[in-house]
Scaffold this active site. Structure first.
Site, PDB file in Angstrom:
ATOM      1  N   GLN A   1      52.507  61.568  27.067  1.00  0.00           N
ATOM      2  CA  GLN A   1      51.433  62.550  27.044  1.00  0.00           C
ATOM      3  C   GLN A   1      51.962  63.920  26.614  1.00  0.00           C
ATOM      4  O   GLN A   1      51.196  64.863  26.461  1.00  0.00           O
ATOM      5  CB  GLN A   1      50.778  62.672  28.434  1.00  0.00           C
ATOM      6  CG  GLN A   1      50.026  61.429  28.854  1.00  0.00           C
ATOM      7  CD  GLN A   1      49.314  61.568  30.188  1.00  0.00           C
ATOM      8  OE1 GLN A   1      49.500  60.748  31.072  1.00  0.00           O
ATOM      9  NE2 GLN A   1      48.493  62.602  30.361  1.00  0.00           N
TER      10      GLN A   1
ATOM     11  N   ARG B   1      44.209  62.316  36.652  1.00  0.00           N
ATOM     12  CA  ARG B   1      42.909  62.901  36.293  1.00  0.00           C
ATOM     13  C   ARG B   1      42.567  64.072  37.203  1.00  0.00           C
ATOM     14  O   ARG B   1      41.492  64.154  37.797  1.00  0.00           O
ATOM     15  CB  ARG B   1      41.809  61.845  36.316  1.00  0.00           C
ATOM     16  CG  ARG B   1      40.817  62.108  35.191  1.00  0.00           C
ATOM     17  CD  ARG B   1      39.931  60.975  34.827  1.00  0.00           C
ATOM     18  NE  ARG B   1      39.227  61.362  33.599  1.00  0.00           N
ATOM     19  CZ  ARG B   1      38.537  60.543  32.843  1.00  0.00           C
ATOM     20  NH1 ARG B   1      38.441  59.294  33.148  1.00  0.00           N
ATOM     21  NH2 ARG B   1      37.933  60.964  31.753  1.00  0.00           N
ATOM     22  N   CYS B   2      43.530  64.967  37.272  1.00  0.00           N
ATOM     23  CA  CYS B   2      43.463  66.040  38.242  1.00  0.00           C
ATOM     24  C   CYS B   2      44.428  67.117  37.794  1.00  0.00           C
ATOM     25  O   CYS B   2      45.535  66.823  37.393  1.00  0.00           O
ATOM     26  CB  CYS B   2      43.919  65.485  39.590  1.00  0.00           C
ATOM     27  SG  CYS B   2      44.553  66.692  40.751  1.00  0.00           S
TER      28      CYS B   2
ATOM     29  N   GLU C   1      38.735  65.909  33.535  1.00  0.00           N
ATOM     30  CA  GLU C   1      39.085  65.537  34.900  1.00  0.00           C
ATOM     31  C   GLU C   1      37.959  65.750  35.902  1.00  0.00           C
ATOM     32  O   GLU C   1      37.966  65.146  36.982  1.00  0.00           O
ATOM     33  CB  GLU C   1      40.279  66.376  35.355  1.00  0.00           C
ATOM     34  CG  GLU C   1      41.474  66.167  34.493  1.00  0.00           C
ATOM     35  CD  GLU C   1      42.569  67.162  34.815  1.00  0.00           C
ATOM     36  OE1 GLU C   1      43.728  66.782  34.741  1.00  0.00           O
ATOM     37  OE2 GLU C   1      42.251  68.299  35.165  1.00  0.00           O
TER      38      GLU C   1
HETATM   39  N1  PCD Z   1      35.537  68.432  25.325  1.00  0.00           N
HETATM   40  C1  PCD Z   1      34.409  68.911  24.669  1.00  0.00           C
HETATM   41  N2  PCD Z   1      33.875  70.129  25.044  1.00  0.00           N
HETATM   42  C2  PCD Z   1      34.425  70.811  26.064  1.00  0.00           C
HETATM   43  C3  PCD Z   1      35.557  70.321  26.737  1.00  0.00           C
HETATM   44  C4  PCD Z   1      36.090  69.122  26.322  1.00  0.00           C
HETATM   45  O1  PCD Z   1      33.891  68.252  23.769  1.00  0.00           O
HETATM   46  N3  PCD Z   1      33.911  71.987  26.448  1.00  0.00           N
HETATM   47  C5  PCD Z   1      36.144  67.169  24.901  1.00  0.00           C
HETATM   48  C6  PCD Z   1      37.522  67.441  24.288  1.00  0.00           C
HETATM   49  O2  PCD Z   1      37.514  67.777  23.015  1.00  0.00           O
HETATM   50  C7  PCD Z   1      38.290  66.171  24.621  1.00  0.00           C
HETATM   51  C8  PCD Z   1      37.645  65.722  25.904  1.00  0.00           C
HETATM   52  O3  PCD Z   1      36.344  66.328  25.979  1.00  0.00           O
HETATM   53  O4  PCD Z   1      38.044  65.227  23.638  1.00  0.00           O
HETATM   54  C9  PCD Z   1      38.514  66.108  27.143  1.00  0.00           C
HETATM   55  O5  PCD Z   1      38.877  67.461  27.026  1.00  0.00           O
HETATM   56  P1  PCD Z   1      39.743  68.256  28.105  1.00  0.00           P
HETATM   57  O6  PCD Z   1      39.009  68.355  29.376  1.00  0.00           O
HETATM   58  O7  PCD Z   1      40.236  69.485  27.457  1.00  0.00           O
HETATM   59  O8  PCD Z   1      40.958  67.286  28.432  1.00  0.00           O
HETATM   60  P2  PCD Z   1      42.180  66.865  27.538  1.00  0.00           P
HETATM   61  O9  PCD Z   1      43.308  67.777  27.774  1.00  0.00           O
HETATM   62  O10 PCD Z   1      41.703  66.622  26.171  1.00  0.00           O
HETATM   63  O11 PCD Z   1      42.506  65.439  28.112  1.00  0.00           O
HETATM   64  C10 PCD Z   1      43.204  65.314  29.335  1.00  0.00           C
HETATM   65  C11 PCD Z   1      42.296  64.647  30.338  1.00  0.00           C
HETATM   66  C12 PCD Z   1      43.119  64.190  31.531  1.00  0.00           C
HETATM   67  S1  PCD Z   1      44.138  65.286  32.233  1.00  0.00           S
HETATM   68  C13 PCD Z   1      42.989  62.941  32.022  1.00  0.00           C
HETATM   69  S2  PCD Z   1      43.912  62.471  33.312  1.00  0.00           S
HETATM   70  C14 PCD Z   1      42.051  61.921  31.441  1.00  0.00           C
HETATM   71  C15 PCD Z   1      40.957  62.646  30.651  1.00  0.00           C
HETATM   72  O12 PCD Z   1      41.637  63.543  29.748  1.00  0.00           O
HETATM   73  N4  PCD Z   1      42.786  60.977  30.637  1.00  0.00           N
HETATM   74  C16 PCD Z   1      42.074  60.251  29.727  1.00  0.00           C
HETATM   75  N5  PCD Z   1      40.179  61.706  29.894  1.00  0.00           N
HETATM   76  C17 PCD Z   1      40.749  60.611  29.368  1.00  0.00           C
HETATM   77  N6  PCD Z   1      40.042  59.840  28.528  1.00  0.00           N
HETATM   78  C18 PCD Z   1      40.595  58.743  27.992  1.00  0.00           C
HETATM   79  N7  PCD Z   1      39.837  57.988  27.163  1.00  0.00           N
HETATM   80  N8  PCD Z   1      41.852  58.369  28.294  1.00  0.00           N
HETATM   81  C19 PCD Z   1      42.627  59.099  29.133  1.00  0.00           C
HETATM   82  O13 PCD Z   1      43.843  58.764  29.388  1.00  0.00           O
HETATM   83 MO1  PCD Z   1      45.676  64.055  33.548  1.00  0.00          MO
HETATM   84  O14 PCD Z   1      46.434  65.478  34.231  1.00  0.00           O
HETATM   85  O15 PCD Z   1      46.773  63.449  32.442  1.00  0.00           O
HETATM   86  O16 PCD Z   1      46.120  63.092  34.972  1.00  0.00           O
END
Ligand code: PCD
Length: 795
Positions: free
Chosen positions: A228, A375-376, A749
């Site tokens: 990432q 996702r935070c 997130e």
């Molecule tokens: N957007 C729009 N408008 C606004 C804002 C935003 O349209 N106002 C869109 C953009 O462009 C992109 C999306 O929506 O396409 C998202 O964005 P953002 O909030 O800025 O974010 P980014 O940096 O791009 O990405 C990151 C995130 C995170 S952190 C996570 S866990 C998850 C989510 O992303 N992962 C994933 N989502 C998702 N989806 C998918 N399909 N796969 C994945 O793996 Mo961490 O801290 O890493 O734990």
């Protein structure tokens, strides 16, 4: 002219700019089976690597016998810590400055830890070889659970750290202890609740993997890996291996989901790279599912206590929290280095609370390391869960409506920019607007009546209504306060407009499915008056892309998105000079029209020129005052983070006989400022809500007393399927970020952050008339049934 945020859908000019539902460009290759993931990479002479993992959670290695493995036909090498030591690669730094073994040096510290690596001509042979590596373990007592780890007589896990005599990892605090204590003493009402945010696993469809490819001819190491954050990974590879950074290329090809799981560096990556370097052949390593669950970065595992102090009529005066965190065997949390508890500081939430105080203690245990931002944005999820759960507890204590008590305490629109009691600067918000919209969409009042009716009629199924009005903080930097391994958290975009009028855009962030190839093109299309189809977005290759800090913590839009807008505007400035030359007018007299995307002489809209014509001019007839070409690059250091928010309302039916929970209605209103692609946002919300449901209802990485991972595969670690996911009703409000060039905030997130407390609040709400104030996640039928029983509501 473009200093401030733009209103939403200010264009709708049909070129695929901001606010248009452009179909995802990348889906052409994904839905026709032409994606290119790490495991799709095949190189001539490529070898395969299988990792031998420890069956024990805590054990000293007495001996490793490689001979039987080496005698397997096709096995090329068996690597242990000893071999890596020769190249100074036996250990690697974690992102939090701890030192983790690449292959176990002396003592195993968690089940599934990497002990040896077998390199063979194909994967099956590598596996056969791995089974024949004989390891002699002296098994030690394992330490499972942070509380046990901190007992006086607990075995010391980290005896590799000089002078270490206990399992204490770190302490952290924020806010004003004294003022908070005073507020609690003087308050009319106080409430307190213990809650565990259980250990979770961010489960991307694609597990982690790498192909190390050292080219002795060029003396260059290429590592294709599921990353990432390719650039920072290259920097760390250079620092650890001693190979100069310009001799390393990290390529992160298509990534099948990241969710924070692909932010850390894992031993497998290092082993594949090191083996390729030593053997001078490409080496592939790809995890199996259970390896991914058992050994890569877990999330959460925060055991929290929350307290609120309030007036009789529900005005919240203070919040206090204490956390016991399980960090596993190494401190390998993936977050900005100055924030040992991530952005947990945001536990005052969407509310104007005068005083706050938080403390945290973290412990080492014999479990896999982690604490990744699943996702935070770095522990925001835990913070949001704490405050949103506590507001419900307070509402019940005061017999107030949970929506009403929120309304009463919201930070008001005119208070922004708002500084919270823990010192965080919220950029913008209109919480009441989002809540009102959600209440209306949910038919809130009608359901309240229905809920009452069911109680009065002693119905078999109880109704529960849960509310969550969360605030996120996403888009780290600024670089001065946020860094990863010392590198400031900026991000970047480079735009090259070619002679025939189309463009290549390269960004420092990397997509894992979010649709960046589409949305970054939309930003540039908007800002340059180009057609979205004329723009190609590239990322994930450190040889060609500008340096960036990667995609996590919803930072791509707030940071790299800003860079793309600023770089576009730089191109536009130069385009003006070229337009002036082509139109034989003074540069000051050239205007750009967002609607048509054209440049024209002020007051003479007919004398206009398109960006395509300008591109030709830049290469074929450039003015003497300018360099030829039409390109720009921007490295964007955000002045502040962005604060997306939303209100979710979840209505559930709880079966008094079985404890089963059914979703009756699921409303999500999100505000991420100006929206780039509403369709992509909708997809992001759906995916994130599904993960929130998994969190609240199903998922938990569990261990037995011996440290065996008992939730280490998809038979035991339950992910939600389409069967468990209800129809979502989504809505949005738009409160632009005042400091972002296009007024956008992150959104990816939000749904996972905001939904678990809404779901738990709903289940609690169904039973609160029976005196229930909390149900622990995951809320499996047996957990819920026990609560029903406790409340005298079970049938
Ligand atoms: N957007 C729009 N408008 C606004 C804002 C935003 O349209 N106002 C869109 C953009 O462009 C992109 C999306 O929506 O396409 C998202 O964005 P953002 O909030 O800025 O974010 P980014 O940096 O791009 O990405 C990151 C995130 C995170 S952190 C996570 S866990 C998850 C989510 O992303 N992962 C994933 N989502 C998702 N989806 C998918 N399909 N796969 C994945 O793996 Mo961490 O801290 O890493 O734990």
């Amino acid at each position: 002219e473009d200093g401030g945020p733009q209103p939403e859908k200010h264009c709708g000019h049909g070129r695929g700019g901001m606010g248009e539902e452009v179909k995802r460009k990348e889906d052409q290759r994904f839905i026709t089976g032409r994606g290119n993931y790490v495991d799709d990479i095949k190189k001539p002479g490529m070898l395969h690597c299988e990792i031998v993992r420890s069956p024990h959670a805590h054990a000293r290695i007495e001996d490793i016998d490689k001979s039987r493995a080496l005698s397997v036909d096709g096995v090329v090498a068996v690597l242990t810590a000893e071999d890596l030591l020769e190249h100074d690669l036996a250990t690697m730094p974690t992102l939090m400055d701890d030192t983790q073994d690449v292959l176990v040096n002396d003592k195993v510290k968690f089940q599934s830890q990497e002990v040896a690596a077998v390199i063979a001509t194909d994967r099956y042979t590598a596996k056969d070889g791995a089974e024949k590596v004989v390891v002699d373990y002296d098994v030690l007592d394992p330490v499972i659970g942070a509380e046990n780890a901190l007992e006086d007589d607990a075995p010391v896990i980290r005896d590799d750290i000089e002078g270490k005599e206990d399992n204490h990892c770190l302490d952290w605090e924020t806010g004003d202890e004294e003022a908070t204590a005073e507020a609690f003493e003087e308050a009319d009402v106080t409430v307190k609740e213990d809650m565990l945010y259980q250990r979770l696993h961010p489960a991307p469809i694609e597990t982690c993997g790498a192909v190390g490819d050292y080219d002795p001819g060029k003396d260059k190491l290429t590592v294709h890996m599921t990353s990432q954050a390719p650039h920072i990974h290259r920097t760390l590879f250079a620092q650890v291996s001693g190979i100069p950074e310009h001799k390393i290329r990290i390529v992160s090809p298509d990534v099948g989901g990241g969710f924070g799981n692909k932010v850390p560096i894992y031993p497998g990556y290092v082993v594949a790279a090191a083996a390729s370097y030593v053997l001078e052949e490409p080496v592939k390593w790809v995890e199996e599912r259970s390896e991914n669950i058992q050994s890569t970065g877990f999330a959460r595992d925060y055991d929290m206590t929350g307290e609120l102090a309030a007036t009789e009529d529900g005005e919240i005066q203070a919040v206090r929290t204490d956390v016991l965190a399980d960090h596993g065997a190494f401190n390998a949390v993936a977050q900005p280095s100055k924030f040992p508890a991530g952005f947990f500081n945001i536990f005052t939430g969407s509310y104007d609370i005068d005083t706050a105080y938080g403390t945290l203690t973290a412990a080492y245990t014999n479990t896999a390391p982690g604490g990744v931002a699943y996702r935070c944005s770095f522990r925001v999820t835990e913070a949001v869960y704490l405050i949103e759960r506590m507001v419900k507890v307070l509402a019940d204590e005061l017999d107030m409506d949970p929506a009403e008590i929120r309304r009463k305490n919201f930070i008001q629109p005119e208070q922004f920019p708002y500084e919270s009691a823990t010192g965080w600067n919220y950029d913008s918000g209109d919480y009441e607007k989002a809540l009102d919209k959600a209440l209306e969409m949910a038919d809130y009042e009608d359901y309240r009546e229905e809920q009452q009716r069911r109680i009065e009629e002693d119905a078999d199924k109880l109704l529960g209504i849960g509310v969550s009005s969360f605030t996120e903080v996403v888009g780290a930097g600024p670089g001065k306060s946020c860094d990863i391994a010392g590198v400031e958290m900026f991000d970047s975009a480079e735009i090259r407009v070619h002679p025939t009028g189309n463009a290549t855009v390269r960004v420092g962030v990397q997509t894992q499915g979010q649709g960046h190839e589409t949305t970054f093109a939309q930003i540039v299309a908007e800002e340059l008056g180009m057609d979205v189809d004329d723009i190609t977005v590239e990322h994930g290759d450190t040889d060609t892309d500008p340096y960036g800090l990667g995609t996590y913590g919803s930072r791509s839009t707030p940071v790299a998105g800003a860079a793309a807008a600023v770089a576009s505007r730089k191109v536009r400035e130069k385009a003006k000079a070229i337009a002036a030359n082509e139109l034989e007018a003074a540069e000051e007299d050239i205007d750009w029209d967002r609607e048509s995307g054209e440049f024209h002489v002020a007051g003479a809209p007919d004398r206009s020129i398109t960006i395509t014509e300008i591109a030709a001019g830049a290469y074929m007839n450039h003015p003497s005052s300018e360099e030829p070409g039409l390109e720009a690059i921007n490295y964007y250091d955000p002045p502040e983070m962005t604060y997306p928010f939303g209100s979710y309302i979840v209505i559930v039916e709880v079966d008094r006989e079985t404890g089963e929970v059914e979703f009756e209605k699921f409303v999500a209103v999100d505000d991420c400022g100006n929206r780039i692609n509403p369709m992509i946002i909708e997809g992001q919300i759906h995916g994130g809500l599904a993960q929130g449901i998994g969190t609240a209802m199903l998922e938990h990485v569990t261990f037995d007393d011996n440290g065996n991972v008992t939730g280490g595969d998809f038979m035991n670690y339950l992910l939600p399927t389409s069967m468990e996911i209800p129809e979502f009703e989504t809505g949005h409000t738009v409160t632009p970020s005042p400091h972002h060039p296009i007024g956008a905030k992150g959104v990816g997130e939000s749904p996972t952050v905001g939904s678990p407390p809404a779901i738990v609040n709903a289940v609690v709400d169904a039973m609160s008339h029976g005196g229930i104030s909390h149900v622990e996640m995951p809320m499996t039928p047996d957990t819920v049934w026990e609560k029903l029983d406790e409340a005298g509501l079970a049938m």
